[in-house]
Design a protein around this motif. Sequence first.
Motif, mmCIF file in Angstrom:
data_model
loop_
_atom_site.group_PDB
_atom_site.id
_atom_site.type_symbol
_atom_site.label_atom_id
_atom_site.label_comp_id
_atom_site.label_asym_id
_atom_site.label_seq_id
_atom_site.Cartn_x
_atom_site.Cartn_y
_atom_site.Cartn_z
ATOM 1 N N ASP A 43 35.909 -1.054 43.405
ATOM 2 C CA ASP A 43 37.012 -1.742 44.080
ATOM 3 C C ASP A 43 38.315 -1.122 43.572
ATOM 4 O OD1 ASP A 43 39.118 -3.477 44.800
ATOM 5 O OD2 ASP A 43 37.794 -5.224 44.801
ATOM 6 N N PRO A 44 39.081 -0.446 44.434
ATOM 7 C CA PRO A 44 40.303 0.230 43.977
ATOM 8 C C PRO A 44 41.303 -0.692 43.282
ATOM 9 C CG PRO A 44 39.727 0.933 46.203
ATOM 10 C CD PRO A 44 38.831 -0.221 45.869
ATOM 11 N N GLU A 45 41.237 -1.983 43.570
ATOM 12 C CA GLU A 45 42.185 -2.914 42.966
ATOM 13 C C GLU A 45 41.736 -3.438 41.608
ATOM 14 O OE1 GLU A 45 44.686 -5.356 45.980
ATOM 15 O OE2 GLU A 45 42.602 -5.577 46.593
ATOM 16 N N THR A 46 40.439 -3.563 41.395
ATOM 17 C CA THR A 46 39.973 -4.251 40.188
ATOM 18 C C THR A 46 39.057 -3.428 39.285
ATOM 19 O OG1 THR A 46 38.066 -5.203 41.370
ATOM 20 C CG2 THR A 46 40.131 -6.471 41.372
ATOM 21 N N SER A 47 38.478 -2.350 39.772
ATOM 22 C CA SER A 47 37.474 -1.622 38.992
ATOM 23 C C SER A 47 38.095 -0.583 38.068
ATOM 24 C CB SER A 47 36.473 -0.928 39.925
ATOM 25 O OG SER A 47 35.763 -1.856 40.704
ATOM 26 N N ASP A 48 37.394 -0.322 36.961
ATOM 27 C CA ASP A 48 37.756 0.771 36.067
ATOM 28 C C ASP A 48 37.030 2.043 36.492
ATOM 29 O OD1 ASP A 48 39.410 -0.735 34.358
ATOM 30 O OD2 ASP A 48 37.663 -1.490 33.270
ATOM 31 N N ILE A 49 37.487 3.167 35.937
ATOM 32 C CA ILE A 49 36.795 4.442 36.099
ATOM 33 C C ILE A 49 36.106 4.733 34.772
ATOM 34 C CG2 ILE A 49 37.039 6.913 36.581
ATOM 35 C CD1 ILE A 49 39.591 6.211 38.147
ATOM 36 N N ASP A 50 34.796 4.499 34.734
ATOM 37 C CA ASP A 50 34.040 4.586 33.480
ATOM 38 C C ASP A 50 33.621 6.034 33.217
ATOM 39 O OD1 ASP A 50 33.638 1.616 32.749
ATOM 40 O OD2 ASP A 50 33.076 1.705 34.859
ATOM 41 N N CYS A 51 34.275 6.660 32.230
ATOM 42 C CA CYS A 51 34.015 8.056 31.886
ATOM 43 C C CYS A 51 33.243 8.141 30.574
ATOM 44 C CB CYS A 51 35.325 8.828 31.731
ATOM 45 S SG CYS A 51 36.368 8.861 33.192
ATOM 46 N N TYR A 52 32.218 8.966 30.555
ATOM 47 C CA TYR A 52 31.433 9.198 29.349
ATOM 48 C C TYR A 52 31.488 10.688 29.040
ATOM 49 C CZ TYR A 52 29.681 4.555 30.474
ATOM 50 O OH TYR A 52 29.589 3.224 30.763
ATOM 51 N N ILE A 53 32.126 11.020 27.928
ATOM 52 C CA ILE A 53 32.235 12.412 27.512
ATOM 53 C C ILE A 53 31.246 12.633 26.389
ATOM 54 C CG2 ILE A 53 33.732 14.223 26.618
ATOM 55 C CD1 ILE A 53 35.289 11.130 28.219
ATOM 56 N N VAL A 54 30.229 13.425 26.638
ATOM 57 C CA VAL A 54 29.193 13.681 25.641
ATOM 58 C C VAL A 54 29.618 14.891 24.817
ATOM 59 C CG1 VAL A 54 26.755 14.193 25.263
ATOM 60 C CG2 VAL A 54 27.452 12.733 27.183
ATOM 61 N N THR A 55 29.511 14.735 23.488
ATOM 62 C CA THR A 55 29.975 15.779 22.573
ATOM 63 C C THR A 55 28.845 16.232 21.651
ATOM 64 O OG1 THR A 55 30.691 14.211 20.860
ATOM 65 C CG2 THR A 55 32.285 14.767 22.584
ATOM 66 N N ILE A 56 29.029 17.389 21.065
ATOM 67 C CA ILE A 56 28.124 17.865 20.020
ATOM 68 C C ILE A 56 28.634 17.346 18.684
ATOM 69 C CG2 ILE A 56 27.234 19.897 18.815
ATOM 70 C CD1 ILE A 56 27.438 21.424 21.440
#
Length: 260
Positions: A43-56
């Motif tokens: 939902d553009p008004e209420t949702s987050d953008i959940d980013c997962y950055i995997v690292t070494i």
Amino acid sequence: MELIKYREINELLQKLLFQIRAILEEKFVGLYIGGSLSSNSFDPETSDIDCYIVTIGILPKQLIQKIEELHQEFYLSNLAFSSKIEASYVPQEDLLNFNPKATRPYFNEGYFCFGQYGSNYLIELKVLRENGITLVGPDIKNLIKEISAQNLRLAIQNNLQEYWKNTLKDFSKFGRSDYQVFAILTLCRTLYSLETGKIASKKEAARWAIQKLEANWKSLIEQACAWKPGQEIDKLDETKRFVSYVINRNNSYNSAKIIK
């Protein structure tokens, strides 16, 4: 590289990806999108953008400082959706040997910290493994071990005890309408997963709850589903009772009930 149907979000993530890779260099494994964007419930008004950055490995202090500065710049920028980015920097080994008490660099709502995963993170990992969008990196299914329905249910039950039961001691922070909506919809999803052993979006789980739960909860859940930013719902007492209801309903489960 998988594309997201929102052009402005794709452009934002490409800019973010470019700068993250420039900072992490050989420490970078991949960038993945989970949450509502991956389950087609954004939902553009209420949702987050959940980013997962995997690292070494665990990131050194100098890289963490640069990452924090990067996210603060993005958050304060005028780029569309930039304030909605929620980012976790996860060492690759944590995906295979998950410890809910461990911490990782985490950015959300303008704040950067070392956030403890908590039992709830296993739920996020199940969503990511089943529906995650790969921007760059190896297939996420090869990085996260399969999460059984029994382990999912255990994680949910632990989260109810670790987080939600404690909130009842001081429920004041849920005075905000958006926090009340978050609590109501999240706990609908909690009940859905306890009953089915599956993951659904918050809105899907809310529709399920309206059909399955006692009729006295229908109005509260419907108001949470219809809520828009800026609106007031003023349902603090009812929300608190719903939290107690879900905790008590969970306590009624017994070891003989196995999710298949």
